[in-house]
Design a protein around this motif. Structure first.
Motif, PDB file in Angstrom:
ATOM      1  N   ARG A  97     105.568 -37.093 -35.436  1.00 34.55           N
ATOM      2  CA  ARG A  97     105.315 -38.344 -36.157  1.00 34.55           C
ATOM      3  C   ARG A  97     105.692 -38.084 -37.604  1.00 34.55           C
ATOM      4  NH1 ARG A  97      99.651 -38.899 -33.339  1.00 34.55           N
ATOM      5  NH2 ARG A  97     100.197 -40.279 -31.638  1.00 34.55           N
ATOM      6  N   THR A  98     106.580 -38.899 -38.153  1.00 35.90           N
ATOM      7  CA  THR A  98     107.081 -38.629 -39.498  1.00 35.90           C
ATOM      8  C   THR A  98     107.012 -39.858 -40.386  1.00 35.90           C
ATOM      9  OG1 THR A  98     109.370 -39.161 -38.901  1.00 35.90           O
ATOM     10  CG2 THR A  98     108.688 -36.875 -38.644  1.00 35.90           C
ATOM     11  N   ASP A  99     107.047 -39.584 -41.676  1.00 36.93           N
ATOM     12  CA  ASP A  99     107.159 -40.597 -42.720  1.00 36.93           C
ATOM     13  C   ASP A  99     108.324 -40.131 -43.579  1.00 36.93           C
ATOM     14  OD1 ASP A  99     106.831 -42.536 -44.584  1.00 36.93           O
ATOM     15  OD2 ASP A  99     104.945 -41.793 -45.385  1.00 36.93           O
ATOM     16  N   ALA A 100     109.504 -40.695 -43.348  1.00 35.43           N
ATOM     17  CA  ALA A 100     110.712 -40.165 -43.974  1.00 35.43           C
ATOM     18  C   ALA A 100     111.719 -41.270 -44.237  1.00 35.43           C
ATOM     19  CB  ALA A 100     111.343 -39.115 -43.057  1.00 35.43           C
ATOM     20  N   PRO A 101     112.575 -41.077 -45.242  1.00 36.42           N
ATOM     21  CA  PRO A 101     113.659 -42.034 -45.452  1.00 36.42           C
ATOM     22  C   PRO A 101     114.694 -41.907 -44.335  1.00 36.42           C
ATOM     23  CG  PRO A 101     113.829 -40.226 -47.007  1.00 36.42           C
ATOM     24  CD  PRO A 101     112.537 -40.043 -46.267  1.00 36.42           C
ATOM     25  N   SER A 102     115.481 -42.940 -44.157  1.00 43.03           N
ATOM     26  CA  SER A 102     116.442 -42.940 -43.047  1.00 43.03           C
ATOM     27  C   SER A 102     117.492 -41.839 -43.196  1.00 43.03           C
ATOM     28  CB  SER A 102     117.116 -44.300 -42.930  1.00 43.03           C
ATOM     29  OG  SER A 102     117.852 -44.589 -44.101  1.00 43.03           O
ATOM     30  N   ALA A 103     117.837 -41.464 -44.422  1.00 48.45           N
ATOM     31  CA  ALA A 103     118.815 -40.392 -44.617  1.00 48.45           C
ATOM     32  C   ALA A 103     118.289 -39.064 -44.084  1.00 48.45           C
ATOM     33  CB  ALA A 103     119.165 -40.261 -46.096  1.00 48.45           C
TER      34      ALA A 103
END
Length: 120
Positions: free
Chosen positions: A64-70
């Protein structure tokens, strides 16, 4: 930042520590690109529905992550190039569920299934 859930399937001939090392490797890739891993789970070796690269089983991992699309695109690119990873699936979610995933819950905790409807 957007929230994502990832499932990785690694080759069956890896050891458990090597499979968990893959989770750490891809977690650092996300962290290096501005994201963070909220939770990860190692689901163990499971039987595949069909053969992938002549393998009948695979090590499953869930992130489960919280990350920008890049950051997510870079992690997926590196996972596809990695020899030990057979499949990667990424899903964007509105919010993460609390507690363990459905795969890690005991059967009693999941709740009752809907009753089967009579077929006439």
């Amino acid at each position: 930042m957007p929230l994502y859930e990832h499932v990785l399937i690694a080759r069956q001939d890896l050891s458990n520590t090597q499979a968990e090392g893959l989770i750490e490797h891809f977690s650092t890739v996300l962290a290096d690109n501005g994201g963070k891993v909220i939770d990860n789970e190692y689901w163990g070796v499971r039987t595949l529905a069909y053969k992938i690269n002549k393998n009948r089983k695979g090590h499953y991992a869930f992130l489960r992550t919280d990350a920008p699309s890049a950051a997510v695109q870079e992690m997926e690119r590196l996972a596809r190039l990695h020899d030990d990873v057979m499949r990667v699936m990424t899903i964007r979610v509105d919010e993460h569920e609390e507690g363990p995933s459905v795969q890690m819950q005991k059967r009693e905790e999941r709740g009752d299934r809907r009753e089967r409807r009579d077929r006439n």
